[in-house]
Design a protein around this motif. Structure first.
Motif, PDB file in Angstrom:
ATOM      1  N   ALA A 147      -4.226  -0.798   5.120  1.00 44.48           N
ATOM      2  CA  ALA A 147      -5.227   0.106   4.557  1.00 44.48           C
ATOM      3  C   ALA A 147      -5.692   1.093   5.610  1.00 44.48           C
ATOM      4  O   ALA A 147      -5.589   0.849   6.819  1.00 44.48           O
ATOM      5  CB  ALA A 147      -6.418  -0.684   4.022  1.00 44.48           C
ATOM      6  N   THR A 148      -6.211   2.218   5.137  1.00 49.85           N
ATOM      7  CA  THR A 148      -6.864   3.199   5.991  1.00 49.85           C
ATOM      8  C   THR A 148      -8.347   3.204   5.673  1.00 49.85           C
ATOM      9  O   THR A 148      -8.795   2.588   4.705  1.00 49.85           O
ATOM     10  CB  THR A 148      -6.285   4.603   5.755  1.00 49.85           C
ATOM     11  OG1 THR A 148      -6.649   5.043   4.428  1.00 49.85           O
ATOM     12  CG2 THR A 148      -4.764   4.599   5.880  1.00 49.85           C
ATOM     13  N   ASN A 193      -7.460   4.130  -0.703  1.00 53.36           N
ATOM     14  CA  ASN A 193      -6.118   3.567  -0.635  1.00 53.36           C
ATOM     15  C   ASN A 193      -5.600   3.292  -2.038  1.00 53.36           C
ATOM     16  O   ASN A 193      -6.376   3.071  -2.975  1.00 53.36           O
ATOM     17  CB  ASN A 193      -6.134   2.257   0.156  1.00 53.36           C
ATOM     18  CG  ASN A 193      -6.592   2.443   1.590  1.00 53.36           C
ATOM     19  OD1 ASN A 193      -5.812   2.788   2.459  1.00 53.36           O
ATOM     20  ND2 ASN A 193      -7.880   2.213   1.835  1.00 53.36           N
ATOM     21  N   SER A 244      -6.763   1.399  -7.053  1.00 55.24           N
ATOM     22  CA  SER A 244      -7.506   1.983  -5.939  1.00 55.24           C
ATOM     23  C   SER A 244      -8.251   0.866  -5.220  1.00 55.24           C
ATOM     24  O   SER A 244      -8.734  -0.078  -5.853  1.00 55.24           O
ATOM     25  CB  SER A 244      -8.506   3.021  -6.447  1.00 55.24           C
ATOM     26  OG  SER A 244      -7.848   4.068  -7.123  1.00 55.24           O
ATOM     27  N   ALA A 270     -10.654  -0.482   2.181  1.00 55.46           N
ATOM     28  CA  ALA A 270     -10.176  -1.372   3.236  1.00 55.46           C
ATOM     29  C   ALA A 270     -11.190  -2.471   3.514  1.00 55.46           C
ATOM     30  O   ALA A 270     -12.408  -2.265   3.444  1.00 55.46           O
ATOM     31  CB  ALA A 270      -9.912  -0.579   4.506  1.00 55.46           C
ATOM     32  N   THR A 306       0.844  -1.190   0.000  1.00 55.65           N
ATOM     33  CA  THR A 306       0.000   0.000   0.000  1.00 55.65           C
ATOM     34  C   THR A 306       0.880   1.241   0.000  1.00 55.65           C
ATOM     35  O   THR A 306       1.851   1.324   0.761  1.00 55.65           O
ATOM     36  CB  THR A 306      -0.922  -0.002   1.226  1.00 55.65           C
ATOM     37  OG1 THR A 306      -1.706  -1.203   1.209  1.00 55.65           O
ATOM     38  CG2 THR A 306      -1.839   1.204   1.236  1.00 55.65           C
TER      39      THR A 306
END
Length: 653
Positions: free
Chosen positions: A410-411, A415, A440, A443, A380
């Motif tokens: 991930a956030t 992401n 793209s 999460a 990521t």
């Protein structure tokens, strides 16, 4: 020269920002996007059974080098109509090149079987993609594309909103194309002894160009019709042989499994395996590279498995095949990122996303030397990158799907996942501009432990099993098929340490926990619940070969949505009753209405105050046979609308 479409030139690192956008950034040279058909309403012509929808596009000039051409087919429901119902065979044809007064080609570059869209919502959309680089030689200047839609269903209230997009990536060709020769392009009757297919699939001779190093045979073939005794050629498995210079070079069954169709579920028999196609999917393009000897003639011939029908009912093979001659590959050591499957927001990969672990990518060897190893750097963006050394043996232009180890950081916001390829066979890559790609992604969910997996079997539990894997691939919990009883509820409490997990459900017959055609199989249900009986995830019962659900266990779990509901209606084809299943996190006042179809006259109404959970059975035997709508509403919001057929007898009862 009249041009209907528009062309958008974008430079590297720029995303195309609209609902049509493909969520991939290709770190390469210039990308040209061409839209011969843009948001075109596509309907049938019931009087003819076929209707053309044409549009022009401006492609690169002949002197501009082209590395790759992807074609995207975007589908949605029209604003003023509902999505169409039937699985019709559509064809994407390069109609004309060189402008309105140019050369007529009528060459098929792609084929799509339309989905069973009867219960798609108004905001439904889907995008398919395929590689059409073999036609780079003639996808130049002004070209007319014809989307040919077949079928006989009504055209005033249903259809599709279709966009055809070409993504042209400029740059050094992998191999320079020289010529394209049409080998076959027709519908060939199959199984009729009075019109044998072998009299039409005759050998075709192609002379080798002096510059040619190899030829690529590009084929689209599907079986259709319902001849007896084997429902050929749609539902019968038959082999096809390819003969090159009087030698057998390929023999394969023309058959495709449909239970894991990326577009699922659909309204009809979407999960039935078929003769090289599935409803709601692009037809697979077959590629076979053939050695060419300079200055000689070459013969190509297709041969079908011998077959005689006892009752003729439109049994046929649809075939389009082209031989493209190429110069030798331009690089010896060259590897490319073909696509990122996981993590991704592409609808094409929606059954395996979102994901919390094990990225999946497709790599392609585009060098003349066999690819035996390559370093893969991935992760990521903004997080620590990981490395993996791939080993294998890929010949020229061969693909491999690589499952990479580790978790996916991930956030909660958008992401970006990045992958880079380096040092093929420990050599310097001779074309680095397609060695890197980004996708793209969203999460995967995070939950708190423990969880409860609620699983109610159907009448055929011997087909089902489930297991929960951790990031190392170790099975943490499972239920095997021989441990399950029919029509029984199993509630397993899952005590899990922090980390990433994959919950996998499998159906060995490919017809899920529910399939309208298999009434005797009944209906099962699967849910993921919190320990206080709050609904976290509803799993689709009409799931074909199964599903997977990746998630993480962590100290900051996602909030459980109080508005989450599970609403299902089964069966939707019945000779007696249909049942509403309802489960909600928050009680609410629910209205259920039975409406006539057509006309939507109110026939029956039920009100359930403060409803949280329940099963409700509705008797249709007091009505004439026909079709109905069953709707479920809360206040002014219609939550579910399903068509129910009341008929004399239902399939496989």
């Amino acid at each position: 020269m009249p041009i209907i479409s528009f062309v958008v030139m974008i430079r590297k690192f720029l995303l195309f920002l609209s609902w049509l956008a493909v969520p991939i950034i290709s770190f390469s040279q210039d990308t040209i996007r061409v839209f011969p058909l843009e948001k075109r309403v596509v309907v049938t012509d019931p009087s003819q059974g076929v209707k053309s929808h044409k549009g022009w596009g401006v492609f690169p000039k002949s002197e501009q080098p082209v590395r790759k051409i992807n074609m995207y087919v975007h589908f949605a429901c029209p604003d003023s109509m509902r999505c169409a119902d039937w699985d019709y065979a559509d064809h994407i044809v390069l109609e004309k090149v060189g402008g309105v007064n140019g050369e007529l080609k009528n060459w098929e570059i792609g084929s799509l079987i339309t989905p069973y869209g009867g219960f798609f919502s108004k905001d439904w959309q889907f995008t398919w993609q395929t590689d059409v680089t073999e036609f780079a030689l003639i996808l130049r200047d002004s070209c007319e594309i014809n989307y040919i839609h077949s079928g006989y269903e009504p055209n005033h209230d249903r259809g599709w909103l279709v966009t055809i997009e070409f993504e042209i990536i400029t740059g050094k060709p992998i191999a320079q194309p020289i010529s394209i020769t049409q080998i076959y392009h027709d519908i060939y009757e199959y199984g009729n002894d009075e019109n044998p297919i072998e009299e039409h699939l005759i050998p075709v001779t192609v002379k080798t160009d002096p510059r040619a190093d190899f030829g690529r045979l590009r084929t689209i073939q599907t079986g259709h019709g319902m001849d007896q005794p084997d429902n050929c050629a749609e539902f019968c498995k038959r082999y096809r042989e390819i003969w090159f210079n009087h030698e057998l070079v390929q023999k394969r069954d023309l058959w495709k499994k449909c239970g894991d169709n990326p577009l699922s579920p659909q309204a009809g028999t979407w999960l039935f395996d078929r003769a090289n196609w599935c409803p709601g999917d692009l037809v697979m393009i077959e590629r076979l590279d053939l050695p060419l000897k300079k200055g000689t003639d070459n013969t190509i011939q297709f041969k079908m498995e011998p077959y005689s029908a006892t009752v003729i009912n439109h049994g046929a093979q649809r075939i389009s095949a082209y031989l493209i001659q190429y110069e030798k590959p331009t690089s010896r050591y060259d590897v490319a990122v073909e696509d990122i499957m996981v993590p991704s927001t592409k609808t094409l990969y929606s059954r395996i996303n979102p994901a919390s672990m094990h990225p999946q990518i497709i790599i392609r060897n585009v060098g003349s030397e066999p690819l035996q190893k390559v370093k893969i750097i991935y992760g990521t963006v903004g997080q620590k990158m990981q490395e993996f050394l791939w080993r294998g043996n890929l010949g020229f232009d061969q693909l491999d799907t690589v499952i990479l180890p580790g978790i996916i950081e991930a956030t909660a916001l958008e992401n970006q996942f990045e992958v880079r390829l380096e040092k093929p066979n420990d050599k310097k890559d001779q074309y680095v501009l397609d060695n890197r790609m980004r996708s793209s992604f969203s999460a995967a969910p995070t939950h708190a432990s423990p969880l409860i997996f609620y699983f109610q079997t159907n009448q055929e539990p011997e087909h089902n099993s489930w297991r929960l894997l951790d990031v190392s691939g170790k099975t943490v919990y499972e239920k095997k098929s021989n441990e399950l009883k029919a029509q029984k509820v199993y509630t397993d409490t899952l005590y899990l340490a922090d980390g990433s997990y994959n919950l996998i459900f499998e159906d060995s017959q490919g017809d899920g926990l529910e399939f309208w055609f298999n009434r005797k199989g009944g209906k099962g249900e699967a849910r993921l619940l919190s320990v206080d009986n709050q609904l976290i995830k509803v799993f689709e019962s009409d799931c074909g070969s199964g599903w997977q659900y990746q998630f993480s266990i962590g100290q900051q779990p996602d909030a459980i949505d109080p508005a989450t509901k599970e609403i299902s209606i089964y069966p939707t084809r019945t000779s007696e009753f249909t049942t509403l299943s309802y489960f909600a996190n928050t009680p609410g006042d629910i209205h259920v209405r039975l409406l006539s179809d057509p006309g939507e006259e109110l026939l029956e109404e039920h009100f359930y105050p403060a409803l949280k959970q329940g099963y409700f059975r509705y008797d249709l035997t007091r009505f004439p046979y026909g079709r109905f709508f069953l709707t479920v509403s809360q206040g002014d919001q219609e939550l579910v609308r399903r068509r129910v057929r009341f008929e004399m007898s239902s399939p496989k009862e």
